[in-house]
Design a protein around this motif. Structure first.
Motif, PDB file in Angstrom:
ATOM      1  N   ASP A  37       0.846  -1.190   0.000  1.00 44.53           N
ATOM      2  CA  ASP A  37       0.000   0.000   0.000  1.00 44.53           C
ATOM      3  C   ASP A  37       0.887   1.248   0.000  1.00 44.53           C
ATOM      4  O   ASP A  37       2.119   1.131   0.080  1.00 44.53           O
ATOM      5  CB  ASP A  37      -1.006  -0.037   1.161  1.00 44.53           C
ATOM      6  N   PRO A  38       0.320   2.454  -0.094  1.00 45.00           N
ATOM      7  CA  PRO A  38       1.149   3.668  -0.135  1.00 45.00           C
ATOM      8  C   PRO A  38       2.034   3.871   1.100  1.00 45.00           C
ATOM      9  O   PRO A  38       3.023   4.602   1.042  1.00 45.00           O
ATOM     10  CB  PRO A  38       0.116   4.794  -0.260  1.00 45.00           C
ATOM     11  N   ASP A  39       1.708   3.215   2.221  1.00 39.80           N
ATOM     12  CA  ASP A  39       2.517   3.310   3.438  1.00 39.80           C
ATOM     13  C   ASP A  39       3.572   2.209   3.525  1.00 39.80           C
ATOM     14  O   ASP A  39       4.261   2.090   4.538  1.00 39.80           O
ATOM     15  CB  ASP A  39       1.621   3.246   4.680  1.00 39.80           C
ATOM     16  N   GLY A  40       3.669   1.375   2.480  1.00 43.20           N
ATOM     17  CA  GLY A  40       4.666   0.317   2.462  1.00 43.20           C
ATOM     18  C   GLY A  40       4.258  -0.950   3.196  1.00 43.20           C
ATOM     19  O   GLY A  40       5.088  -1.829   3.414  1.00 43.20           O
ATOM     20  N   ARG A  41       2.990  -1.055   3.565  1.00 42.96           N
ATOM     21  CA  ARG A  41       2.511  -2.266   4.244  1.00 42.96           C
ATOM     22  C   ARG A  41       2.077  -3.306   3.221  1.00 42.96           C
ATOM     23  O   ARG A  41       1.481  -2.971   2.199  1.00 42.96           O
ATOM     24  CB  ARG A  41       1.328  -1.943   5.167  1.00 42.96           C
ATOM     25  N   ARG A  42       2.386  -4.560   3.487  1.00 41.61           N
ATOM     26  CA  ARG A  42       2.006  -5.666   2.611  1.00 41.61           C
ATOM     27  C   ARG A  42       0.507  -5.925   2.753  1.00 41.61           C
ATOM     28  O   ARG A  42      -0.014  -6.028   3.852  1.00 41.61           O
ATOM     29  CB  ARG A  42       2.799  -6.914   2.990  1.00 41.61           C
ATOM     30  N   VAL A  43      -0.186  -6.016   1.624  1.00 38.22           N
ATOM     31  CA  VAL A  43      -1.616  -6.320   1.587  1.00 38.22           C
ATOM     32  C   VAL A  43      -1.804  -7.528   0.682  1.00 38.22           C
ATOM     33  O   VAL A  43      -1.280  -7.553  -0.438  1.00 38.22           O
ATOM     34  CB  VAL A  43      -2.440  -5.123   1.062  1.00 38.22           C
ATOM     35  N   GLU A  44      -2.549  -8.516   1.156  1.00 41.03           N
ATOM     36  CA  GLU A  44      -2.735  -9.744   0.388  1.00 41.03           C
ATOM     37  C   GLU A  44      -4.207 -10.023   0.144  1.00 41.03           C
ATOM     38  O   GLU A  44      -5.071  -9.626   0.925  1.00 41.03           O
ATOM     39  CB  GLU A  44      -2.084 -10.913   1.114  1.00 41.03           C
ATOM     40  N   LEU A  45      -4.453 -10.706  -0.946  1.00 38.24           N
ATOM     41  CA  LEU A  45      -5.785 -11.179  -1.308  1.00 38.24           C
ATOM     42  C   LEU A  45      -5.715 -12.690  -1.389  1.00 38.24           C
ATOM     43  O   LEU A  45      -4.950 -13.230  -2.187  1.00 38.24           O
ATOM     44  CB  LEU A  45      -6.213 -10.583  -2.654  1.00 38.24           C
ATOM     45  N   SER A  46      -6.484 -13.357  -0.545  1.00 37.63           N
ATOM     46  CA  SER A  46      -6.474 -14.826  -0.548  1.00 37.63           C
ATOM     47  C   SER A  46      -7.403 -15.353  -1.641  1.00 37.63           C
ATOM     48  O   SER A  46      -8.315 -14.659  -2.101  1.00 37.63           O
ATOM     49  CB  SER A  46      -6.931 -15.369   0.812  1.00 37.63           C
ATOM     50  N   ALA A  47      -7.169 -16.584  -2.043  1.00 34.97           N
ATOM     51  CA  ALA A  47      -8.033 -17.236  -3.027  1.00 34.97           C
ATOM     52  C   ALA A  47      -9.469 -17.290  -2.503  1.00 34.97           C
ATOM     53  O   ALA A  47     -10.427 -17.085  -3.260  1.00 34.97           O
ATOM     54  CB  ALA A  47      -7.511 -18.642  -3.329  1.00 34.97           C
TER      55      ALA A  47
END
Length: 98
Positions: free
Chosen positions: A13-23
């Protein structure tokens, strides 16, 4: 992943945090919004570089908006953050931001 299932998308994200989308979450999104099937990259773009970003009503929740992506005026992506990492809860097309 915290919500179970393998990740089909991982983005910062714009703050450098990892964001994931699961199946599992992607299947949930497509269940209610099958028109988003060809727009998974737009979901990633909404989180990576949104046109607008708002705090959601729940603690740790943020709403990301991308203009002109997907089948409507706005694409809204809801992310829940916990422990410095995020997971996409849902995404859908919107005519307006709210």
């Amino acid at each position: 992943m915290a919500d179970g299932g393998e990740s089909v998308l991982s983005v910062l994200d714009p703050d450098g945090r990892r964001v994931e989308l699961s199946a599992e979450r992607w299947a949930h999104i497509l269940d209610g919004h099958p028109e988003l099937r060809p727009h998974r990259e737009s979901v990633a773009r909404a989180v990576r570089s949104p046109d607008r970003r708002l705090a959601g009503p729940r603690e740790g929740e943020e709403w990301f908006y991308l203009r002109g992506a997907g089948p409507s005026r706005w694409l809204k992506v809801v992310v829940h953050y916990e422990g410095g990492r995020g997971r996409i809860i849902t995404a859908f097309a919107r005519r307006s931001m709210l």
